[in-house]
Design a protein around this motif. Structure first.
Motif, PDB file in Angstrom:
ATOM      1  N   ILE A 124       0.862  -1.178   0.000  1.00  0.00           N
ATOM      2  CA  ILE A 124       0.000   0.000   0.000  1.00  0.00           C
ATOM      3  C   ILE A 124       0.900   1.230   0.000  1.00  0.00           C
ATOM      4  O   ILE A 124       1.526   1.558   0.993  1.00  0.00           O
ATOM      5  CB  ILE A 124      -0.919   0.035   1.233  1.00  0.00           C
ATOM      6  CG1 ILE A 124      -1.773  -1.234   1.299  1.00  0.00           C
ATOM      7  CG2 ILE A 124      -1.812   1.266   1.213  1.00  0.00           C
ATOM      8  CD1 ILE A 124      -2.588  -1.359   2.569  1.00  0.00           C
ATOM      9  N   THR A 125       1.027   1.890  -1.113  1.00  0.00           N
ATOM     10  CA  THR A 125       1.882   3.055  -1.216  1.00  0.00           C
ATOM     11  C   THR A 125       1.095   4.314  -0.870  1.00  0.00           C
ATOM     12  O   THR A 125      -0.145   4.318  -0.832  1.00  0.00           O
ATOM     13  CB  THR A 125       2.432   3.195  -2.640  1.00  0.00           C
ATOM     14  OG1 THR A 125       1.326   3.430  -3.541  1.00  0.00           O
ATOM     15  CG2 THR A 125       3.155   1.928  -3.065  1.00  0.00           C
ATOM     16  N   ASP A 126       1.816   5.383  -0.626  1.00  0.00           N
ATOM     17  CA  ASP A 126       1.174   6.668  -0.332  1.00  0.00           C
ATOM     18  C   ASP A 126       0.291   7.109  -1.497  1.00  0.00           C
ATOM     19  O   ASP A 126      -0.772   7.698  -1.303  1.00  0.00           O
ATOM     20  CB  ASP A 126       2.233   7.736  -0.048  1.00  0.00           C
ATOM     21  CG  ASP A 126       2.953   7.510   1.272  1.00  0.00           C
ATOM     22  OD1 ASP A 126       2.395   6.766   2.112  1.00  0.00           O
ATOM     23  OD2 ASP A 126       4.048   8.051   1.466  1.00  0.00           O
ATOM     24  N   ALA A 184      -3.707   7.911  -1.429  1.00  0.00           N
ATOM     25  CA  ALA A 184      -4.256   9.196  -1.889  1.00  0.00           C
ATOM     26  C   ALA A 184      -5.353   8.985  -2.936  1.00  0.00           C
ATOM     27  O   ALA A 184      -6.393   9.658  -2.907  1.00  0.00           O
ATOM     28  CB  ALA A 184      -3.138  10.057  -2.459  1.00  0.00           C
ATOM     29  N   LEU A 185      -5.131   8.053  -3.853  1.00  0.00           N
ATOM     30  CA  LEU A 185      -6.131   7.783  -4.890  1.00  0.00           C
ATOM     31  C   LEU A 185      -7.382   7.153  -4.293  1.00  0.00           C
ATOM     32  O   LEU A 185      -8.506   7.441  -4.727  1.00  0.00           O
ATOM     33  CB  LEU A 185      -5.542   6.859  -5.959  1.00  0.00           C
ATOM     34  CG  LEU A 185      -4.524   7.488  -6.907  1.00  0.00           C
ATOM     35  CD1 LEU A 185      -3.845   6.419  -7.751  1.00  0.00           C
ATOM     36  CD2 LEU A 185      -5.204   8.517  -7.807  1.00  0.00           C
ATOM     37  N   ASP A 186      -7.199   6.290  -3.290  1.00  0.00           N
ATOM     38  CA  ASP A 186      -8.349   5.674  -2.629  1.00  0.00           C
ATOM     39  C   ASP A 186      -9.176   6.733  -1.906  1.00  0.00           C
ATOM     40  O   ASP A 186     -10.411   6.709  -1.952  1.00  0.00           O
ATOM     41  CB  ASP A 186      -7.868   4.608  -1.650  1.00  0.00           C
ATOM     42  CG  ASP A 186      -9.022   3.845  -1.010  1.00  0.00           C
ATOM     43  OD1 ASP A 186      -9.922   3.400  -1.745  1.00  0.00           O
ATOM     44  OD2 ASP A 186      -9.029   3.712   0.227  1.00  0.00           O
ATOM     45  N   ALA A 200     -12.577   8.995 -12.900  1.00  0.00           N
ATOM     46  CA  ALA A 200     -11.148   9.253 -13.076  1.00  0.00           C
ATOM     47  C   ALA A 200     -10.346   8.692 -11.900  1.00  0.00           C
ATOM     48  O   ALA A 200      -9.288   8.069 -12.081  1.00  0.00           O
ATOM     49  CB  ALA A 200     -10.900  10.757 -13.222  1.00  0.00           C
ATOM     50  N   ALA A 201     -10.842   8.910 -10.680  1.00  0.00           N
ATOM     51  CA  ALA A 201     -10.139   8.438  -9.484  1.00  0.00           C
ATOM     52  C   ALA A 201     -10.110   6.919  -9.428  1.00  0.00           C
ATOM     53  O   ALA A 201      -9.081   6.317  -9.086  1.00  0.00           O
ATOM     54  CB  ALA A 201     -10.812   9.004  -8.234  1.00  0.00           C
ATOM     55  N   LYS A 216      -2.884   1.990 -10.832  1.00  0.00           N
ATOM     56  CA  LYS A 216      -1.770   2.035  -9.880  1.00  0.00           C
ATOM     57  C   LYS A 216      -1.696   0.745  -9.065  1.00  0.00           C
ATOM     58  O   LYS A 216      -0.611   0.239  -8.772  1.00  0.00           O
ATOM     59  CB  LYS A 216      -1.920   3.245  -8.959  1.00  0.00           C
ATOM     60  CG  LYS A 216      -0.839   3.379  -7.901  1.00  0.00           C
ATOM     61  CD  LYS A 216       0.565   3.440  -8.500  1.00  0.00           C
ATOM     62  CE  LYS A 216       0.769   4.615  -9.405  1.00  0.00           C
ATOM     63  NZ  LYS A 216       2.153   4.688  -9.914  1.00  0.00           N
ATOM     64  N   TYR A 217      -2.849   0.210  -8.698  1.00  0.00           N
ATOM     65  CA  TYR A 217      -2.886  -1.039  -7.919  1.00  0.00           C
ATOM     66  C   TYR A 217      -2.292  -2.183  -8.734  1.00  0.00           C
ATOM     67  O   TYR A 217      -1.545  -3.005  -8.206  1.00  0.00           O
ATOM     68  CB  TYR A 217      -4.327  -1.368  -7.532  1.00  0.00           C
ATOM     69  CG  TYR A 217      -4.457  -2.501  -6.541  1.00  0.00           C
ATOM     70  CD1 TYR A 217      -4.418  -2.270  -5.172  1.00  0.00           C
ATOM     71  CD2 TYR A 217      -4.615  -3.819  -6.977  1.00  0.00           C
ATOM     72  CE1 TYR A 217      -4.530  -3.305  -4.251  1.00  0.00           C
ATOM     73  CE2 TYR A 217      -4.719  -4.866  -6.071  1.00  0.00           C
ATOM     74  CZ  TYR A 217      -4.682  -4.595  -4.705  1.00  0.00           C
ATOM     75  OH  TYR A 217      -4.778  -5.627  -3.801  1.00  0.00           O
TER      76      TYR A 217
END
Length: 252
Positions: A62-64, A68-70, A156-157, A164-165
């Motif tokens: 789980i990256t920063d 942020a996107l979540d 978009a999110a 990214k995942y």
């Protein structure tokens, strides 16, 4: 000549640090002057690759950026849900009807969508968005309640999060123990090629500089790691429990 060291006994983190320290010594002496730039560059590349793989394997999946996107998509779906609920109190019958239509649709996916695990939330939001664009009555309700911009933001999110995942999953997969082991073997070979090249020049130059001081520094480094390995072996032997053979008791 360069002292020997059993590289296989070094843990991954120690092995990477050893290579980092070793390369720093060679870099300080200048690989070009030592006439080993080709061998140095090969080992430096493998050391860098190993470091990236090791950090990836040890790091969280789980990256920063994922967090942020979540949060971004959570805010979008929570905002839409809150607005839809608020419009349910409108005195305007048409607004109230559109609100009910969207609220009933969202209810099909359960409460607390933003609290679902990553994969479930991604799939749920994708299904919701597909309905909003594919079903005329829902699309009309979104437009009527001026929720189009939030719908665009949510899509978009969610799309960015999913991409990214997937990238992160591939990254972690590439850092499997087998991959690191294979890369370590490559680094072993590259280390010995560089070491042997320096030793060869040391012999040819009859121990002249800069080879003498280079090997002295390298040997000091190797001695420190050999001491580490010896200390670990000694501690392991001390902590080993020796089984006690029970003494037979005389029969009374």
């Amino acid at each position: 000549m360069t002292n020997s060291i059993l590289l296989s006994r070094l843990r991954n983190s120690e092995f990477i640090q050893f290579l980092t320290d070793y390369l720093a010594i060679i870099q300080e002496k200048d690989p070009a002057i030592l006439q080993v730039k080709k061998q140095y560059d090969a080992l430096a590349t493998l050391q860098s690759n190993l470091e990236v793989l090791f950090k990836t394997a040890k790091g969280s999946d789980i990256t920063d950026e994922l967090i942020a996107l979540d949060l971004r998509r959570d805010n979008a779906i929570n905002g839409i849900t809150a607005l839809v609920a608020g419009y349910g109190y409108s005195p305007d019958a048409a607004v109230k009807q559109n609100s009910k239509l969207l609220a009933d649709h969202l209810a099909l996916f359960g409460t607390g969508i933003a609290k679902d695990n990553y994969q479930s939330e991604t799939a749920t939001l994708r299904n919701i968005l597909a309905d909003w664009t594919g079903k005329p009555e829902l699309k009309a309700a979104i437009t009527a309640l001026n929720l189009t911009s939030l719908q665009t933001e949510l899509e978009a999110a969610n799309t960015a999060f999913a991409a990214k995942y997937l990238d992160r999953a591939k990254e972690v997969g590439s850092a499997s123990p087998d991959t690191i082991k294979a890369k370590r073997l490559e680094a072993d070979t590259a280390y010995y090629k560089l070491r042997d090249a320096i030793d060869a020049h040391f012999t040819l130059e009859d121990g002249a500089e800069p080879y003498a001081s280079t090997i002295n520094s390298v040997n000091a480094l190797i001695d420190s790691y050999n001491n580490l390995l010896a200390s670990r072996k000694s501690n392991a032997a001390t902590n080993t429990t020796v089984p006690v053979t029970p003494v037979a008791q005389p029969v009374s």
